[in-house]
Write a protein that holds these residues in place. Structure first.
Motif, PDB file in Angstrom:
ATOM      1  N   TRP A  69       0.823  -1.213   0.000  1.00 23.79           N
ATOM      2  CA  TRP A  69       0.000   0.000   0.000  1.00 23.79           C
ATOM      3  C   TRP A  69       0.858   1.266   0.000  1.00 23.79           C
ATOM      4  N   ILE A  70       2.018   1.213   0.626  1.00 26.31           N
ATOM      5  CA  ILE A  70       2.920   2.364   0.568  1.00 26.31           C
ATOM      6  C   ILE A  70       3.398   2.584  -0.869  1.00 26.31           C
ATOM      7  N   TYR A  71       3.754   1.498  -1.530  1.00 24.80           N
ATOM      8  CA  TYR A  71       4.203   1.602  -2.928  1.00 24.80           C
ATOM      9  C   TYR A  71       3.080   2.147  -3.815  1.00 24.80           C
ATOM     10  N   TYR A  72       1.866   1.680  -3.598  1.00 22.27           N
ATOM     11  CA  TYR A  72       0.728   2.158  -4.382  1.00 22.27           C
ATOM     12  C   TYR A  72       0.458   3.641  -4.126  1.00 22.27           C
ATOM     13  N   ALA A  73       0.495   4.054  -2.846  1.00 18.95           N
ATOM     14  CA  ALA A  73       0.235   5.452  -2.495  1.00 18.95           C
ATOM     15  C   ALA A  73       1.307   6.378  -3.073  1.00 18.95           C
ATOM     16  N   LEU A  74       2.554   5.926  -3.129  1.00 17.71           N
ATOM     17  CA  LEU A  74       3.627   6.726  -3.714  1.00 17.71           C
ATOM     18  C   LEU A  74       3.428   6.908  -5.219  1.00 17.71           C
ATOM     19  N   LEU A  75       2.886   5.884  -5.868  1.00 15.48           N
ATOM     20  CA  LEU A  75       2.628   5.995  -7.307  1.00 15.48           C
ATOM     21  C   LEU A  75       1.456   6.927  -7.597  1.00 15.48           C
ATOM     22  N   LYS A  76       0.465   6.965  -6.675  1.00 18.44           N
ATOM     23  CA  LYS A  76      -0.721   7.810  -6.891  1.00 18.44           C
ATOM     24  C   LYS A  76      -0.443   9.275  -6.524  1.00 18.44           C
ATOM     25  N   THR A  77       0.480   9.527  -5.651  1.00 19.26           N
ATOM     26  CA  THR A  77       0.967  10.867  -5.258  1.00 19.26           C
ATOM     27  C   THR A  77      -0.024  11.739  -4.486  1.00 19.26           C
ATOM     28  N   ASN A  78      -1.280  11.310  -4.312  1.00 21.58           N
ATOM     29  CA  ASN A  78      -2.259  12.164  -3.612  1.00 21.58           C
ATOM     30  C   ASN A  78      -2.887  11.455  -2.406  1.00 21.58           C
ATOM     31  N   MET A  79      -2.153  10.523  -1.804  1.00 17.24           N
ATOM     32  CA  MET A  79      -2.701   9.741  -0.695  1.00 17.24           C
ATOM     33  C   MET A  79      -1.736   9.730   0.488  1.00 17.24           C
ATOM     34  N   PRO A  80      -1.489  10.883   1.089  1.00 19.96           N
ATOM     35  CA  PRO A  80      -0.534  10.931   2.224  1.00 19.96           C
ATOM     36  C   PRO A  80      -1.026  10.136   3.436  1.00 19.96           C
ATOM     37  N   LEU A  81      -2.352  10.106   3.659  1.00 21.08           N
ATOM     38  CA  LEU A  81      -2.877   9.388   4.833  1.00 21.08           C
ATOM     39  C   LEU A  81      -2.695   7.881   4.690  1.00 21.08           C
ATOM     40  N   LEU A  82      -2.688   7.405   3.462  1.00 21.36           N
ATOM     41  CA  LEU A  82      -2.430   5.979   3.235  1.00 21.36           C
ATOM     42  C   LEU A  82      -0.971   5.663   3.528  1.00 21.36           C
ATOM     43  N   ILE A  83      -0.096   6.620   3.264  1.00 21.29           N
ATOM     44  CA  ILE A  83       1.332   6.423   3.526  1.00 21.29           C
ATOM     45  C   ILE A  83       1.609   6.442   5.024  1.00 21.29           C
ATOM     46  N   THR A  84       0.979   7.365   5.761  1.00 21.52           N
ATOM     47  CA  THR A  84       1.258   7.495   7.196  1.00 21.52           C
ATOM     48  C   THR A  84       0.907   6.234   7.970  1.00 21.52           C
ATOM     49  N   ILE A  85      -0.309   5.718   7.771  1.00 22.69           N
ATOM     50  CA  ILE A  85      -0.738   4.572   8.567  1.00 22.69           C
ATOM     51  C   ILE A  85       0.007   3.303   8.180  1.00 22.69           C
TER      52      ILE A  85
END
Length: 299
Positions: A58-74
């Motif tokens: 999910w971190i890799y996916y959120a980094l590719l989407k660039t607009n999901m910081p909350l997905l990266i934090t958790i």
């Protein structure tokens, strides 16, 4: 409308972070028991390895989407805490379980995640890369949400909720609701779709807990044995018209009474009367004097 939608998405993302934070911390009592007993006691490492792999995806996916910081934090916190869990498990696990855990780590975290990065980086470009990684996350999340079906089956079979904690089921259900609305408001099906299944299975677990916890209480109540009362010897005093319990004999007094009974009942003994003899006792067939045991008066 887009601005309002983004604000609501941010709100559900924050709530999702809070609930998921609690879910990630839920194994702490388990590892505290492992630490106290210095043994994994048959616990399996699969849930923690899977959670670690999921967080990395999910971190890799959120980094590719660039607009999901909350997905990266958790998921960054999840990766951190799951790494600690796996490390503690490896430290206290027996040799066989330790080897199996290392194999799973090499297969999933190193091999699986490494292969996903290599394939998506070299074979796909731009938005397609994000879509492919999103599909992988979706499929993997569906598999994770289907996993509790084994626990559901065990609850139905044993009619016991011992292996299905209620609080964990509630928090997993709340987490699915928060992330579903987060994905829905961001129009991301890869986040929203698997949480629909998570919500359904969460409600199913809560309903089963409500049903079988009541049945379990009824069964325990029916099987409750009556208390065993210790019988006592009671002697009725006709003069005093009251009931009195006999005083308890000491172990030495009981042994003396048994010896006396054996001497009296034996057909090989002859009773001797010697009122003036200090060694008064009984004589056996060989005319040997057997001293009588002295009984102490019972107070």
């Amino acid at each position: 409308m887009a601005g309002i939608s983004n604000h609501w998405a941010f709100a559900f993302g924050v709530l999702g972070n809070i609930v998921s934070f609690i879910v990630f911390l839920s194994p702490i009592p388990t590892f505290y028991n492992i630490y106290k007993k210095k043994s994994t006691e048959g616990y399996q490492s699969i849930p923690y390895v899977v959670a670690l792999f999921s967080s990395m995806l999910w971190i890799y996916y959120a980094l590719l989407k660039t607009n999901m910081p909350l997905l990266i934090t958790i998921n960054s916190f999840g990766m951190f805490i799951e790494t600690i869990y796996v490390g503690l498990y490896l430290f206290y696990a027996p040799k066989k379980a330790r080897i199996q855990t290392v194999k799973m780590l090499m297969l999933s975290v190193v091999g699986g995640f490494g292969a996903i990065i290599l394939v998506t980086e070299f074979l796909f470009k731009g938005a397609i890369r994000g879509q492919v990684v999103g599909w992988i996350c979706l499929i993997f999340s569906l598999c994770v949400f289907v996993a509790p079906l084994g626990i559901v089956r065990k609850v139905i079979k044993t009619k016991s909720v011992e292996y299905m904690p209620l609080l964990l089921s509630i928090f997993l259900t709340l987490s699915a609701v928060m992330w579903f609305f987060y994905g829905l408001l961001l129009k991301d099906i890869n986040i929203a779709a698997p949480n629909v299944l998570g919500f359904i299975f969460g409600i199913l677990q809560i309903v089963l807990y409500a049903i079988y916890s009541k049945k379990e209480k009824v069964i325990l109540k029916e099987q409750k044995l009556p208390e065993i009362q210790t019988p006592g010897v009671i002697v009725k005093d006709e003069n005093m018209h009251t009931n009195k319990k006999l005083p308890e004999l000491t172990q030495e007094q009981i042994i003396d009474i048994v010896k006396l009974g054996l001497l009296v009942c034996s057909d090989k003994t002859q009773v001797a009367t010697c009122p003036n003899d200090t060694n008064c006792g009984v004589k056996d067939t060989n005319n040997n004097v057997v001293n009588m045991p002295k009984l102490q008066p019972v107070a």
